[in-house]
Each structure stands twice: as structure tokens, then as C-alpha cells.
Design a protein around this motif. Structure first.
Motif, mmCIF file in Angstrom:
data_model
loop_
_atom_site.group_PDB
_atom_site.id
_atom_site.type_symbol
_atom_site.label_atom_id
_atom_site.label_comp_id
_atom_site.label_asym_id
_atom_site.label_seq_id
_atom_site.Cartn_x
_atom_site.Cartn_y
_atom_site.Cartn_z
ATOM 1 N N ALA A 17 -5.465 2.753 6.044
ATOM 2 C CA ALA A 17 -5.521 1.360 5.584
ATOM 3 C C ALA A 17 -4.289 0.601 6.056
ATOM 4 O O ALA A 17 -4.388 -0.545 6.500
ATOM 5 C CB ALA A 17 -5.642 1.305 4.069
ATOM 6 N N TYR A 18 -3.131 1.255 5.977
ATOM 7 C CA TYR A 18 -1.900 0.599 6.430
ATOM 8 C C TYR A 18 -1.938 0.395 7.940
ATOM 9 O O TYR A 18 -1.499 -0.642 8.437
ATOM 10 C CB TYR A 18 -0.669 1.417 6.044
ATOM 11 N N ALA A 19 -2.472 1.354 8.664
ATOM 12 C CA ALA A 19 -2.576 1.212 10.120
ATOM 13 C C ALA A 19 -3.402 -0.018 10.466
ATOM 14 O O ALA A 19 -3.061 -0.765 11.397
ATOM 15 C CB ALA A 19 -3.180 2.471 10.732
ATOM 16 N N HIS A 20 -4.473 -0.255 9.719
ATOM 17 C CA HIS A 20 -5.307 -1.440 9.959
ATOM 18 C C HIS A 20 -4.511 -2.719 9.697
ATOM 19 O O HIS A 20 -4.572 -3.668 10.485
ATOM 20 C CB HIS A 20 -6.553 -1.394 9.074
ATOM 21 N N ALA A 31 -1.487 -7.383 11.824
ATOM 22 C CA ALA A 31 -0.242 -8.154 11.909
ATOM 23 C C ALA A 31 0.222 -8.255 13.354
ATOM 24 O O ALA A 31 0.622 -9.337 13.822
ATOM 25 C CB ALA A 31 0.829 -7.506 11.041
ATOM 26 N N ARG A 32 0.175 -7.146 14.078
ATOM 27 C CA ARG A 32 0.572 -7.164 15.488
ATOM 28 C C ARG A 32 -0.308 -8.122 16.281
ATOM 29 O O ARG A 32 0.183 -8.917 17.085
ATOM 30 C CB ARG A 32 0.496 -5.759 16.085
ATOM 31 N N SER A 44 0.815 -1.217 0.000
ATOM 32 C CA SER A 44 0.000 0.000 0.000
ATOM 33 C C SER A 44 0.846 1.263 0.000
ATOM 34 O O SER A 44 0.301 2.361 -0.054
ATOM 35 C CB SER A 44 -0.939 0.005 1.209
ATOM 36 N N ALA A 45 2.156 1.137 0.056
ATOM 37 C CA ALA A 45 3.109 2.256 0.005
ATOM 38 C C ALA A 45 2.829 3.332 1.050
ATOM 39 O O ALA A 45 2.708 4.502 0.734
ATOM 40 C CB ALA A 45 3.148 2.843 -1.394
#
Length: 83
Positions: free
Chosen positions: A26-29, A34-35, A14-15
Motif C-alpha cells: 500500500a505504501y509503495a502505491h 507521489a513520484r 501507513s507506518a
């Protein structure tokens, strides 16, 4: 998409490193998921990869199934270390 990596160019990333105005929600989600998978319940990841391995094996795509198996083993080892 100036400055984005090759994976972003292929649609595999998602860069978030190129976000200039606001954090990439979106990347934070994805990062939160993953965490959670590494420090909490890993079963959704294990189940998804196991299903993928079964599908590939059923399609006689054994080399790809082997690669997913290696990724699954690495994930399980990493999740074990993180907990």
C-alpha cells in the motif's frame, strides 16, 4: 503498533517503517503516486487541492482554506523543481 509514529497512531500514516515481514504494498502505491505527481502530471493533485480550497471557502473556513492554499503553492513549486 510498536514503534510507529504519532501520525500512524492517528491514522494519518501507513507506518511503512514498521513492516517486518514484507514490503508494504500500500505504501509503495502511495510512493509511486507521489513520484508520478511530482515528475509527471501534477493536475490531479492540483485539482483535488483546488476543490478542497473551494469547499472550505464556501463553508467560510478561510483559515483552513489558506493553509491548503499554502500547501498547494508548495506542491506546485516542488513539482516545478522536480521536472
Amino acid at each position: 503498533m510498536s514503534g510507529a509514529c504519532a501520525l500512524a497512531g492517528m491514522g494519518r500514516c501507513s507506518a511503512p517503517c514498521t513492516a517486518t515481514e514484507a514490503p508494504d504494498a500500500a505504501y509503495a502505491h502511495v510512493a509511486d503516486s507521489a513520484r508520478d505527481a511530482l515528475t509527471g502530471d501534477a493536475s490531479p493533485v492540483v485539482r483535488a487541492l483546488s476543490d478542497r480550497i473551494a469547499t472550505l471557502a464556501h463553508q467560510e473556513r478561510y483559515e483552513e482554506a489558506g493553509e491548503v492554499t499554502r500547501r498547494l503553492r508548495a506542491f506546485v513549486a516542488g513539482a516545478h523543481r522536480a521536472q
